[in-house]
Design a protein around this motif. Structure first.
Motif, PDB file in Angstrom:
ATOM      1  N   ILE A  12      47.015  44.153  43.687  1.00 29.04           N
ATOM      2  CA  ILE A  12      46.979  45.044  42.430  1.00 29.04           C
ATOM      3  C   ILE A  12      47.461  46.735  42.872  1.00 29.04           C
ATOM      4  CG2 ILE A  12      45.491  46.164  40.566  1.00 29.04           C
ATOM      5  CD1 ILE A  12      43.913  43.627  40.338  1.00 29.04           C
ATOM      6  N   LEU A  13      46.820  47.103  43.723  1.00 31.70           N
ATOM      7  CA  LEU A  13      47.131  48.511  44.250  1.00 31.70           C
ATOM      8  C   LEU A  13      48.725  48.433  44.462  1.00 31.70           C
ATOM      9  CD1 LEU A  13      43.878  49.993  46.003  1.00 31.70           C
ATOM     10  CD2 LEU A  13      44.961  50.654  43.922  1.00 31.70           C
ATOM     11  N   GLY A  14      48.892  47.585  45.581  1.00 30.94           N
ATOM     12  CA  GLY A  14      50.371  47.723  46.008  1.00 30.94           C
ATOM     13  C   GLY A  14      51.535  47.640  44.947  1.00 30.94           C
ATOM     14  N   ILE A  15      51.170  46.569  44.064  1.00 33.51           N
ATOM     15  CA  ILE A  15      52.141  46.301  42.837  1.00 33.51           C
ATOM     16  C   ILE A  15      52.388  47.485  42.136  1.00 33.51           C
ATOM     17  CG2 ILE A  15      52.768  44.764  41.005  1.00 33.51           C
ATOM     18  CD1 ILE A  15      51.513  42.320  42.603  1.00 33.51           C
ATOM     19  N   THR A  16      51.085  47.978  41.660  1.00 36.48           N
ATOM     20  CA  THR A  16      51.094  49.324  40.960  1.00 36.48           C
ATOM     21  C   THR A  16      51.825  50.380  41.420  1.00 36.48           C
ATOM     22  OG1 THR A  16      48.765  48.587  40.016  1.00 36.48           O
ATOM     23  CG2 THR A  16      49.466  50.758  39.715  1.00 36.48           C
ATOM     24  N   ILE A  17      51.674  50.508  42.613  1.00 32.25           N
ATOM     25  CA  ILE A  17      52.321  51.821  43.255  1.00 32.25           C
ATOM     26  C   ILE A  17      53.696  51.699  43.257  1.00 32.25           C
ATOM     27  CG2 ILE A  17      52.385  53.027  45.472  1.00 32.25           C
ATOM     28  CD1 ILE A  17      50.034  53.757  43.791  1.00 32.25           C
ATOM     29  N   VAL A  18      54.233  50.338  43.627  1.00 35.62           N
ATOM     30  CA  VAL A  18      55.510  50.221  43.638  1.00 35.62           C
ATOM     31  C   VAL A  18      56.085  50.247  42.347  1.00 35.62           C
ATOM     32  CG1 VAL A  18      57.420  48.279  44.084  1.00 35.62           C
ATOM     33  CG2 VAL A  18      55.505  48.865  45.792  1.00 35.62           C
ATOM     34  N   ARG A  76      37.763  39.872  34.221  1.00 33.01           N
ATOM     35  CA  ARG A  76      38.145  40.563  35.326  1.00 33.01           C
ATOM     36  C   ARG A  76      39.535  41.366  34.876  1.00 33.01           C
ATOM     37  NH1 ARG A  76      38.077  35.756  37.964  1.00 33.01           N
ATOM     38  NH2 ARG A  76      40.502  36.065  38.454  1.00 33.01           N
ATOM     39  N   ILE A  77      40.341  40.735  33.988  1.00 33.55           N
ATOM     40  CA  ILE A  77      41.606  41.587  33.675  1.00 33.55           C
ATOM     41  C   ILE A  77      40.909  42.554  32.683  1.00 33.55           C
ATOM     42  CG2 ILE A  77      43.652  41.489  32.086  1.00 33.55           C
ATOM     43  CD1 ILE A  77      44.075  38.485  33.377  1.00 33.55           C
ATOM     44  N   GLY A  78      40.155  42.394  31.947  1.00 32.48           N
ATOM     45  CA  GLY A  78      39.733  43.607  30.823  1.00 32.48           C
ATOM     46  C   GLY A  78      39.005  44.543  31.425  1.00 32.48           C
ATOM     47  N   VAL A  79      38.257  44.330  32.557  1.00 32.38           N
ATOM     48  CA  VAL A  79      37.596  45.499  33.225  1.00 32.38           C
ATOM     49  C   VAL A  79      38.425  46.339  33.956  1.00 32.38           C
ATOM     50  CG1 VAL A  79      35.632  45.763  34.931  1.00 32.38           C
ATOM     51  CG2 VAL A  79      35.254  44.288  33.126  1.00 32.38           C
ATOM     52  N   HIS A  80      39.285  45.588  34.618  1.00 32.63           N
ATOM     53  CA  HIS A  80      40.334  46.501  35.408  1.00 32.63           C
ATOM     54  C   HIS A  80      41.298  47.067  34.705  1.00 32.63           C
ATOM     55  CE1 HIS A  80      39.064  44.401  38.886  1.00 32.63           C
ATOM     56  NE2 HIS A  80      39.655  43.432  39.045  1.00 32.63           N
ATOM     57  N   LEU A  81      41.633  46.681  33.478  1.00 31.49           N
ATOM     58  CA  LEU A  81      42.454  47.617  32.470  1.00 31.49           C
ATOM     59  C   LEU A  81      41.828  48.726  32.029  1.00 31.49           C
ATOM     60  CD1 LEU A  81      44.754  44.854  30.740  1.00 31.49           C
ATOM     61  CD2 LEU A  81      45.317  46.263  32.748  1.00 31.49           C
ATOM     62  N   ILE A 126      49.133  47.510  34.021  1.00 29.10           N
ATOM     63  CA  ILE A 126      48.870  46.266  33.254  1.00 29.10           C
ATOM     64  C   ILE A 126      49.845  45.080  33.746  1.00 29.10           C
ATOM     65  CG2 ILE A 126      49.793  45.254  31.132  1.00 29.10           C
ATOM     66  CD1 ILE A 126      49.079  48.141  29.555  1.00 29.10           C
ATOM     67  N   ILE A 127      50.981  45.371  34.205  1.00 29.26           N
ATOM     68  CA  ILE A 127      51.812  44.429  35.002  1.00 29.26           C
ATOM     69  C   ILE A 127      51.101  43.722  36.139  1.00 29.26           C
ATOM     70  CG2 ILE A 127      54.179  43.964  36.014  1.00 29.26           C
ATOM     71  CD1 ILE A 127      54.995  46.070  33.983  1.00 29.26           C
ATOM     72  N   ALA A 128      50.582  44.835  37.014  1.00 22.83           N
ATOM     73  CA  ALA A 128      50.195  44.450  38.276  1.00 22.83           C
ATOM     74  C   ALA A 128      48.824  43.648  38.071  1.00 22.83           C
ATOM     75  CB  ALA A 128      49.805  45.721  39.166  1.00 22.83           C
ATOM     76  N   VAL A 129      48.138  43.839  37.225  1.00 27.01           N
ATOM     77  CA  VAL A 129      46.783  43.115  37.145  1.00 27.01           C
ATOM     78  C   VAL A 129      47.075  41.832  36.495  1.00 27.01           C
ATOM     79  CG1 VAL A 129      44.636  43.250  35.489  1.00 27.01           C
ATOM     80  CG2 VAL A 129      45.062  45.314  36.871  1.00 27.01           C
ATOM     81  N   LEU A 130      48.352  41.834  35.688  1.00 22.34           N
ATOM     82  CA  LEU A 130      48.347  40.458  35.072  1.00 22.34           C
ATOM     83  C   LEU A 130      48.983  39.305  36.314  1.00 22.34           C
ATOM     84  CD1 LEU A 130      49.463  41.300  31.486  1.00 22.34           C
ATOM     85  CD2 LEU A 130      47.422  40.262  32.263  1.00 22.34           C
ATOM     86  N   VAL A 131      49.834  40.006  36.847  1.00 19.94           N
ATOM     87  CA  VAL A 131      50.562  39.116  37.895  1.00 19.94           C
ATOM     88  C   VAL A 131      49.368  38.916  38.646  1.00 19.94           C
ATOM     89  CG1 VAL A 131      52.163  39.420  39.720  1.00 19.94           C
ATOM     90  CG2 VAL A 131      52.668  40.001  37.467  1.00 19.94           C
ATOM     91  N   THR A 132      48.621  39.691  39.371  1.00 20.79           N
ATOM     92  CA  THR A 132      47.709  39.585  40.583  1.00 20.79           C
ATOM     93  C   THR A 132      46.540  38.276  39.897  1.00 20.79           C
ATOM     94  OG1 THR A 132      47.986  41.697  41.373  1.00 20.79           O
ATOM     95  CG2 THR A 132      45.977  40.325  41.844  1.00 20.79           C
TER      96      THR A 132
END
Length: 157
Positions: A12-18, A76-81, A126-132
């Motif tokens: 999640i962190l890696g995809i988000t930063i990229v 998990r998705i809701g809490v992360h977002l 949003i994209i990173a959490v959903l993909v992960t």
């Protein structure tokens, strides 16, 4: 931290930063004097305007991944977002408090920059959490038995 939690948080962190760097590179490409300045400008913009949000969200993400490891994927998705929205909101609020009292006329611009960088960060989150959660972590969880332990053989005591 377990391997599953490390995979979840790291991806999640890696995809988000990229994604945030790519998005901000597109947004700030006009400010670069040479093509080699695009990514460093985007990195300064990302970590300068949303550094507090990224750090706070990382802590909330780790805590959420640990606490919610046995919860359904939607939770998990809701809490992360939600934790990302809270972190960006606190980041913008802190920058507004710091820049607000300065009567130089720049406070509005600083807040606008923080809001813009925060919006790009939230889109990346949003994209990173959903993909992960849907493509990386969830298929691995479906392969294991519910208890997380290997199934017992019939007749074994």
């Amino acid at each position: 931290m377990g391997r599953g939690i490390l995979t979840e948080v790291g991806s999640i962190l890696g995809i988000t930063i990229v994604l945030a760097l790519v998005g901000l590179s597109i947004v700030t490409a006009g400010d670069a004097t040479t093509p080699g300045d695009i990514v460093p400008n985007a990195a300064r913009f990302l970590f300068g305007a949303t550094g507090i949000a990224i750090g706070l969200w990382m802590l909330l993400l780790i805590a959420g991944a640990v606490v919610l490891r046995h919860r359904p994927v939607g939770v998990r998705i809701g809490v992360h977002l939600l934790s990302a929205v809270i972190a960006v909101g606190l980041n913008t609020g802190l920058l507004a408090l710091v820049a607000g009292p300065a009567d130089s006329g720049w406070s509005g611009l600083i807040i606008a920059i923080a809001l813009g960088a925060g919006a790009v960060l939230l889109i990346a989150v949003i994209i990173a959490v959903l993909v992960t959660e849907l493509l990386i972590v969830q298929p691995r969880r479906l392969e294991r038995p519910e208890s997380g332990r290997p199934a017992r053989r019939a007749g074994a005591a």
